[in-house]
Design an enzyme around this catalytic site. Structure first.
Site, PDB file in Angstrom:
ATOM      1  CB  CYS A  90      -8.801   0.384 -55.791  1.00 24.40           C
ATOM      2  SG  CYS A  90     -10.325   0.076 -55.789  1.00 24.40           S
ATOM      3  CB  CYS A  92      -1.006  -4.477 -54.406  1.00 18.07           C
ATOM      4  SG  CYS A  92      -1.670  -5.169 -52.897  1.00 18.07           S
ATOM      5  CB  CYS A  93      -5.518  -2.174 -56.553  1.00 19.28           C
ATOM      6  SG  CYS A  93      -5.470  -0.999 -54.971  1.00 19.28           S
TER       7      CYS A  93
END
Length: 264
Positions: free
Chosen positions: A232, A123-124
């Site tokens: 991240c 997702c990051c």
């Protein structure tokens, strides 16, 4: 109680730190042109934007970009307009690829980041890393708000870190939290009101929570993961330094409460 009233306590050598930071930004604008600031719109990055202005920079000598992941708090997004109203900068806003973001949610669900470290990092990557590559394309230097005090993983950060394609310049490495909020107070710098609600580090809404007294600055980021996973990827070295491994287990999804429901 505001973050300013709680934290605005400058170090004894704050004047020297300020002078060094201003000199570093001026040097970076000359030696690493084109220069850009990667702004998370957190308190450190708002300080850097003000320092850039104090150093005489504008859009002719440097740029500022924001990664709008599509999952930011509304309070965060609102700061873009406030910056443009006050400073001589037009903020470049980069968004994730809409098709990639939608496909990820359709396949993995809107709470995929809570299911595994691999999904959270995916997702990051979609929402931050790929847009970051576009934002940094052609740039010779980028300014960040990293401070050594923020976490153990950032304790060895240097003023200038030479990367393969550009220099990463960190003007605030020696600043304390007290220095940051003192400078914000003295200069009436706009900041995210979530900082007044005990959010020292603010990222995407589902991945950010308030912290309690005594917790680490970044404990409110990805709080369901182990401590080694608190990045991240934006500030992980190319050789993988600080790259977190899959933790043995995650908290049950039922015990994880997102800060706010955000549509992708």
């Amino acid at each position: 109680m505001s973050a300013i009233s709680l934290y605005a306590k400058p170090s004894p050598d704050f004047a020297q730190k300020l002078a060094h930071s201003l000199a570093l930004i001026k040097t970076a604008a000359t030696e690493y042109s084109p220069l850009t600031q990667a702004s998370s719109l957190g308190c450190e990055d708002m300080v850097i934007t003000h320092l850039m202005h104090e150093a005489g920079l504008d859009n002719a000598s440097a740029s500022i970009f924001v990664l709008d992941t599509g999952m930011l708090h509304l309070e965060t997004v609102a700061l873009v307009k406030r910056i443009e109203e006050r400073y001589p900068f037009k903020i470049d806003v980069y968004h994730p690829d809409a098709d990639a973001a939608s496909a990820f949610v359709e396949e993995n669900g809107s709470q995929a980041m809570y299911k595994s470290l691999a999904l959270r990092k995916q997702c990051c990557h979609i929402r931050k890393m790929e847009p970051l590559e576009r934002a940094l394309a052609g740039k010779k230097g980028w300014l960040t708000g990293l401070r050594r005090e923020q976490s153990a993983a950032r304790a060895e950060v240097h003023d200038i870190e030479q990367q393969p394609e550009r220099a990463k310049v960190n003007p605030l490495v020696e600043w304390t939290q007290g220095d940051i909020w003192h400078y914000i107070s003295v200069n009436a710098i706009p900041y995210n009101p979530l900082h007044d609600q005990f959010f020292p580090s603010i990222g995407c809404a589902p991945c950010t929570r308030a912290v309690t007294l005594g917790e680490d600055f970044r404990s409110g980021r990805w709080w369901w993961e182990n401590e080694s996973a608190k990045e991240c990827g934006l500030h992980v070295a190319a050789d993988g330094t600080h790259e977190a491994q899959e933790p043995a287990a995650f908290e049950p999804l039922s015990s994880i409460i997102p800060i706010r429901e955000i549509q992708a």
